[in-house]
Design an enzyme around this catalytic site. Structure first.
Site, PDB file in Angstrom:
ATOM      1  N   ASP A  37      40.465 124.155  93.087  1.00 27.94           N
ATOM      2  CA  ASP A  37      41.813 124.608  93.991  1.00 27.94           C
ATOM      3  C   ASP A  37      41.609 125.399  95.062  1.00 27.94           C
ATOM      4  O   ASP A  37      40.409 126.211  94.930  1.00 27.94           O
ATOM      5  CB  ASP A  37      42.509 125.266  92.883  1.00 27.94           C
ATOM      6  CG  ASP A  37      44.270 125.184  93.099  1.00 27.94           C
ATOM      7  OD1 ASP A  37      44.895 124.063  92.782  1.00 27.94           O
ATOM      8  OD2 ASP A  37      44.527 125.742  94.167  1.00 27.94           O
ATOM      9  N   TYR A 155      54.139 112.555 104.421  1.00 29.34           N
ATOM     10  CA  TYR A 155      53.878 112.292 102.984  1.00 29.34           C
ATOM     11  C   TYR A 155      53.857 110.810 102.491  1.00 29.34           C
ATOM     12  O   TYR A 155      52.737 110.543 101.639  1.00 29.34           O
ATOM     13  CB  TYR A 155      54.839 113.269 102.210  1.00 29.34           C
ATOM     14  CG  TYR A 155      54.514 113.393 100.786  1.00 29.34           C
ATOM     15  CD1 TYR A 155      53.646 114.439 100.271  1.00 29.34           C
ATOM     16  CD2 TYR A 155      55.188 112.678  99.810  1.00 29.34           C
ATOM     17  CE1 TYR A 155      53.520 114.739  98.989  1.00 29.34           C
ATOM     18  CE2 TYR A 155      54.845 112.818  98.333  1.00 29.34           C
ATOM     19  CZ  TYR A 155      54.037 113.928  97.971  1.00 29.34           C
ATOM     20  OH  TYR A 155      53.778 114.028  96.541  1.00 29.34           O
TER      21      TYR A 155
HETATM   22  P1  NAD Z   1      51.399 121.850  92.908  1.00 28.80           P
HETATM   23  O1  NAD Z   1      52.075 122.563  94.062  1.00 28.80           O
HETATM   24  O2  NAD Z   1      51.917 122.578  91.595  1.00 28.80           O
HETATM   25  O3  NAD Z   1      49.870 121.782  92.464  1.00 28.80           O
HETATM   26  C1  NAD Z   1      49.291 121.464  93.746  1.00 28.80           C
HETATM   27  C2  NAD Z   1      47.815 122.207  93.701  1.00 28.80           C
HETATM   28  O4  NAD Z   1      47.044 121.850  94.772  1.00 28.80           O
HETATM   29  C3  NAD Z   1      47.860 123.823  93.953  1.00 28.80           C
HETATM   30  O5  NAD Z   1      47.502 124.432  92.683  1.00 28.80           O
HETATM   31  C4  NAD Z   1      47.427 124.055  95.124  1.00 28.80           C
HETATM   32  O6  NAD Z   1      46.866 125.275  95.445  1.00 28.80           O
HETATM   33  C5  NAD Z   1      46.326 122.975  95.397  1.00 28.80           C
HETATM   34  N1  NAD Z   1      46.092 122.724  96.554  1.00 28.80           N
HETATM   35  C6  NAD Z   1      47.087 122.724  97.785  1.00 28.80           C
HETATM   36  N2  NAD Z   1      46.388 122.659  99.010  1.00 28.80           N
HETATM   37  C7  NAD Z   1      45.072 122.569  98.698  1.00 28.80           C
HETATM   38  C8  NAD Z   1      43.902 122.646  99.474  1.00 28.80           C
HETATM   39  N3  NAD Z   1      43.852 122.467 100.814  1.00 28.80           N
HETATM   40  N4  NAD Z   1      42.758 122.487  98.911  1.00 28.80           N
HETATM   41  C9  NAD Z   1      42.531 122.682  97.378  1.00 28.80           C
HETATM   42  N5  NAD Z   1      43.743 122.843  96.738  1.00 28.80           N
HETATM   43  C10 NAD Z   1      44.999 122.834  97.056  1.00 28.80           C
HETATM   44  O7  NAD Z   1      52.086 120.311  92.771  1.00 28.80           O
HETATM   45  P2  NAD Z   1      51.756 119.269  91.777  1.00 28.80           P
HETATM   46  O8  NAD Z   1      53.294 118.654  91.724  1.00 28.80           O
HETATM   47  O9  NAD Z   1      51.212 119.666  90.821  1.00 28.80           O
HETATM   48  O10 NAD Z   1      51.096 118.378  92.693  1.00 28.80           O
HETATM   49  C11 NAD Z   1      49.893 117.590  92.283  1.00 28.80           C
HETATM   50  C12 NAD Z   1      50.020 116.230  92.955  1.00 28.80           C
HETATM   51  O11 NAD Z   1      50.969 115.533  92.558  1.00 28.80           O
HETATM   52  C13 NAD Z   1      49.928 116.360  94.556  1.00 28.80           C
HETATM   53  O12 NAD Z   1      49.085 115.358  94.915  1.00 28.80           O
HETATM   54  C14 NAD Z   1      51.386 115.824  94.780  1.00 28.80           C
HETATM   55  O13 NAD Z   1      51.426 115.389  96.062  1.00 28.80           O
HETATM   56  C15 NAD Z   1      51.573 114.951  93.727  1.00 28.80           C
HETATM   57  N6  NAD Z   1      52.855 114.547  93.408  1.00 28.80           N
HETATM   58  C16 NAD Z   1      53.886 115.573  92.834  1.00 28.80           C
HETATM   59  C17 NAD Z   1      55.231 115.119  92.447  1.00 28.80           C
HETATM   60  C18 NAD Z   1      56.123 116.284  91.910  1.00 28.80           C
HETATM   61  O14 NAD Z   1      57.365 115.887  91.593  1.00 28.80           O
HETATM   62  N7  NAD Z   1      55.637 117.353  91.449  1.00 28.80           N
HETATM   63  C19 NAD Z   1      55.589 113.867  92.512  1.00 28.80           C
HETATM   64  C20 NAD Z   1      54.798 112.868  93.034  1.00 28.80           C
HETATM   65  C21 NAD Z   1      53.407 113.188  93.448  1.00 28.80           C
END
Ligand code: NAD
Length: 250
Positions: A37, A155
């Site tokens: 991360d 996105y």
């Molecule tokens: P989150 O923000 O809780 O977690 C995302 C993590 O990615 C964070 O810990 C952040 O520090 C890390 N991150 C961001 N940029 C980074 C980088 N440049 N290098 C390394 N790490 C990095 O969000 P989440 O909801 O757990 O997201 C996880 C995945 O799920 C993402 O790919 C997101 O697009 C996808 N997603 C989430 C949702 C939702 O509703 N939460 C829906 C569809 C898809």
């Protein structure tokens, strides 16, 4: 839950939300977990939770927005834990929105983290797995990877890219022992969906989670990822699996 004892899993975006929960699931199922991360403090916290439950793993702080960092994370996993059997490419950021919809830096950032990091991660994960008895890869897309009706541009492009790239790679590398699938979360309660000043409205909930009218939990996605990573799904290749409270029913 399948038994992942003796296995090594890599989870990106493991500092928070879906990635953290999935890292904990892998550890609870017996795997040793490389947690990557951009946020080192959040990673330490995730490792703390893993160890509290008797699990084992390593933290790899990295900004995954460059090909070099993606290669380094795979190399450190193999070096630190002795191999790689299961990868979950999940780190991501919310896309550009509002008056930043067409912002060039924002679009570049969205594409580099949400799509290119998956591509460069897979390059090195596949190379290792092909030479070492195979493995599984699960990539996080989104309902924005299978629909154009989520209200985002860059996105949506990035997540469609994840689906397309993963399917093509599943076809190409499946015969060499690397089984690749995609998970498509709907609206899940994480840091990404609880950004201050951008609350999810009732109407948004109804649109994005039409059956439940509720957000899902990170554990809903972790369950799907562990199944797609386990031999229980051994006949499943290149599937973009929605876990989305009914959004994709049609
Ligand atoms: P989150 O923000 O809780 O977690 C995302 C993590 O990615 C964070 O810990 C952040 O520090 C890390 N991150 C961001 N940029 C980074 C980088 N440049 N290098 C390394 N790490 C990095 O969000 P989440 O909801 O757990 O997201 C996880 C995945 O799920 C993402 O790919 C997101 O697009 C996808 N997603 C989430 C949702 C939702 O509703 N939460 C829906 C569809 C898809």
């Amino acid at each position: 839950m399948s038994d992942f004892s003796g296995k090594i899993a890599l989870v990106t975006g493991a500092g928070s939300g879906i990635g953290r929960e999935t890292a904990l699931f892998f550890a609870r199922a017996g795997a040793r977990v490389a947690c990557a991360d951009i946020n080192p403090d959040a990673l330490d916290e995730t490792l703390g939770f893993i160890r509290q439950k008797g699990g084992d793993g390593i933290a790899i702080p990295a900004d995954l927005s460059t090909p070099e960092a993606c290669e380094m994370v795979v190399a450190k996993t193999i070096e630190g834990l002795g191999g790689l059997h299961h990868a979950f490419n999940n780190a991501g950021v919310a896309g550009s929105f509002g008056d930043r919809l067409w912002d060039a830096d924002g679009i570049h950032r969205t594409l580099s983290i949400n799509l290119e990091a998956v591509i460069w991660g897979m390059k090195h994960q596949i190379a290792h797995m092909v030479g070492n008895g195979g493995g599984t890869i699960v990539n996080t897309a989104s309902i924005a990877g299978i629909s154009g009706n989520v209200g985002t541009l860059d996105y949506t492009a990035a997540k469609h890219g994840v689906v397309g790239f993963s399917k093509a790679a599943a076809m190409m590398y499946g015969p060499q022992g690397v089984r690749i699938n995609i998970v498509c979360p709907g609206l899940i309660q994480t840091g990404m969906t609880t950004i201050e000043g951008r609350p999810i409205t009732e109407a948004g909930l109804k649109k994005l989670s039409p059956v439940t009218g509720q957000m899902g939990e990170p554990a809903d996605i972790a369950e799907a990822v562990l199944w797609l990573s386990s031999p229980k799904s051994k006949f499943v290749y290149g599937v973009a699996l929605p876990v989305d409270g009914g959004f994709s029913i049609n």
